[in-house]
Design an enzyme around this catalytic site. Structure first.
Site, PDB file in Angstrom:
ATOM      1  N   LYS A  34       0.791  -1.227   0.000  1.00  0.00           N
ATOM      2  CA  LYS A  34       0.000   0.000   0.000  1.00  0.00           C
ATOM      3  C   LYS A  34       0.828   1.284   0.000  1.00  0.00           C
ATOM      4  O   LYS A  34       0.377   2.324  -0.501  1.00  0.00           O
ATOM      5  CB  LYS A  34      -0.958   0.002   1.197  1.00  0.00           C
ATOM      6  N   ASP A  48      -9.827   2.895   2.225  1.00  0.00           N
ATOM      7  CA  ASP A  48      -9.781   2.190   3.510  1.00  0.00           C
ATOM      8  C   ASP A  48     -10.369   3.018   4.652  1.00  0.00           C
ATOM      9  O   ASP A  48     -11.183   2.525   5.440  1.00  0.00           O
ATOM     10  CB  ASP A  48      -8.338   1.820   3.871  1.00  0.00           C
ATOM     11  N   GLY A  56       0.575   1.207   9.740  1.00  0.00           N
ATOM     12  CA  GLY A  56       0.827   0.843   8.352  1.00  0.00           C
ATOM     13  C   GLY A  56      -0.200   1.441   7.415  1.00  0.00           C
ATOM     14  O   GLY A  56      -0.908   2.393   7.769  1.00  0.00           O
ATOM     15  N   GLY A  57      -0.308   0.875   6.200  1.00  0.00           N
ATOM     16  CA  GLY A  57      -1.158   1.461   5.169  1.00  0.00           C
ATOM     17  C   GLY A  57      -2.608   1.606   5.573  1.00  0.00           C
ATOM     18  O   GLY A  57      -3.191   2.696   5.471  1.00  0.00           O
ATOM     19  N   ASN A 109       1.916   1.619  18.234  1.00  0.00           N
ATOM     20  CA  ASN A 109       2.663   0.921  17.189  1.00  0.00           C
ATOM     21  C   ASN A 109       3.991   0.421  17.727  1.00  0.00           C
ATOM     22  O   ASN A 109       4.572   1.008  18.637  1.00  0.00           O
ATOM     23  CB  ASN A 109       2.913   1.866  15.999  1.00  0.00           C
TER      24      ASN A 109
END
Length: 277
Positions: A60, A96, A122-123, A143
């Site tokens: 992504k 998303d 992330g993506g 994270n």
């Protein structure tokens, strides 16, 4: 769909059911593309006149530099999950975040003012984070890599003026963050098939009244959601996000309104088939 792995994706049955329902001459395929082959795969998309594609883990972010242009949704987030071939020009989009928020709000109502702990940077997590900030949620990002969480929080502050909290994913750090959390969202791959017995947060770290949303949909009842039920928390599966982000992608490719009920029914049928297998 390109990614690695893609074998357990519901997207093909979901989109092909939608194409059939509207009488559209399209076919949706899931293609495993290792990271080393990404550039070649993108070049091939134009050669074979592919109408578009979805992009999943781990591509992504890496795909950004391989596209001709980015829609504002992808440029803001810095990640792409949808590509449209516009007469030989590949344009990246991101559905998303909007898909995840639509799905969550359909289950729990407005997100403004709610304290949300988002696992991942992330993506998919990036897209969801920007959409949550836009909706007025009070967001904290957890994270493993602190620098990625900081970069994402800085990007959200720069683009929307919203302050975002950060924490690590050690059990102690997460337990403390959970005490002040209204909604927990897992936007990592932890708990995804075949690694189905893992969860970053367990029942002893949760509280009643908590809402737990896992964007993983295979399995539908992830270890995280099972832990949430033990704690008396409310659960939201990843199927809604899959359907809503897919519907937005469908509309980008075809210019037609997505038949969401058809897509949802097809995805649920396939999930039931997997469960019986």
């Amino acid at each position: 769909l390109i990614g690695d792995p893609v074998e357990r994706s519901l997207s093909p049955v979901m989109h092909n059911a939608a194409f059939e329902a509207l009488g559209l001459d399209y076919a949706y395929l899931a293609l495993r593309v290792p990271q080393a082959s990404l550039e070649g795969a993108i070049a091939s998309a134009c050669v074979i006149n592919m109408a578009g594609m979805n992009v999943t883990h781990p591509h992504k972010i890496d795909i950004l530099s391989l596209l001709d242009d980015l829609d504002e949704s992808a440029e803001l987030v810095g990640a792409v999950n949808t590509v449209k071939n516009d007469r030989g020009r590949l344009i990246g989009y991101n559905t998303d975040g909007a898909g995840a928020v639509r799905a969550l709000e359909s289950e729990v109502g407005k997100l403004a003012g709610r304290k949300v702990l988002l696992l991942g940077a992330g993506g998919a997590a990036r897209a969801i984070a920007f959409s949550l900030a836009e909706k007025g949620a009070e967001l904290t990002i957890a994270n493993r890599t602190a620098s990625r969480a900081k970069e994402l929080a800085t990007a959200i502050k720069r683009n929307s003026g919203v302050d975002v909290g950060r924490t690590g994913i050690g059990r102690g750090e997460l337990a403390r963050a959970m005490e002040r959390t209204d909604i927990l969202i897992n936007a990592t791959t932890v708990g995804m098939y075949p690694d189905v017995n893992r969860a970053l947060v367990t029942a002893d770290m949760m509280h009643r009244g908590l809402i737990v949303n896992d964007i993983v949909y295979e399995p539908l009842q992830t270890r995280l959601l099972r832990e949430a039920k033990k704690a008396g928390a409310r659960t939201v599966t990843g199927l809604g996000m899959l359907i809503h982000q897919g519907a937005l992608s469908f509309e980008i490719w075809t210019g037609r309104r997505a038949p969401i009920k058809v897509m949802a029914a097809a995805a649920k049928r396939e999930l039931r088939r997997w469960e019986r297998a």
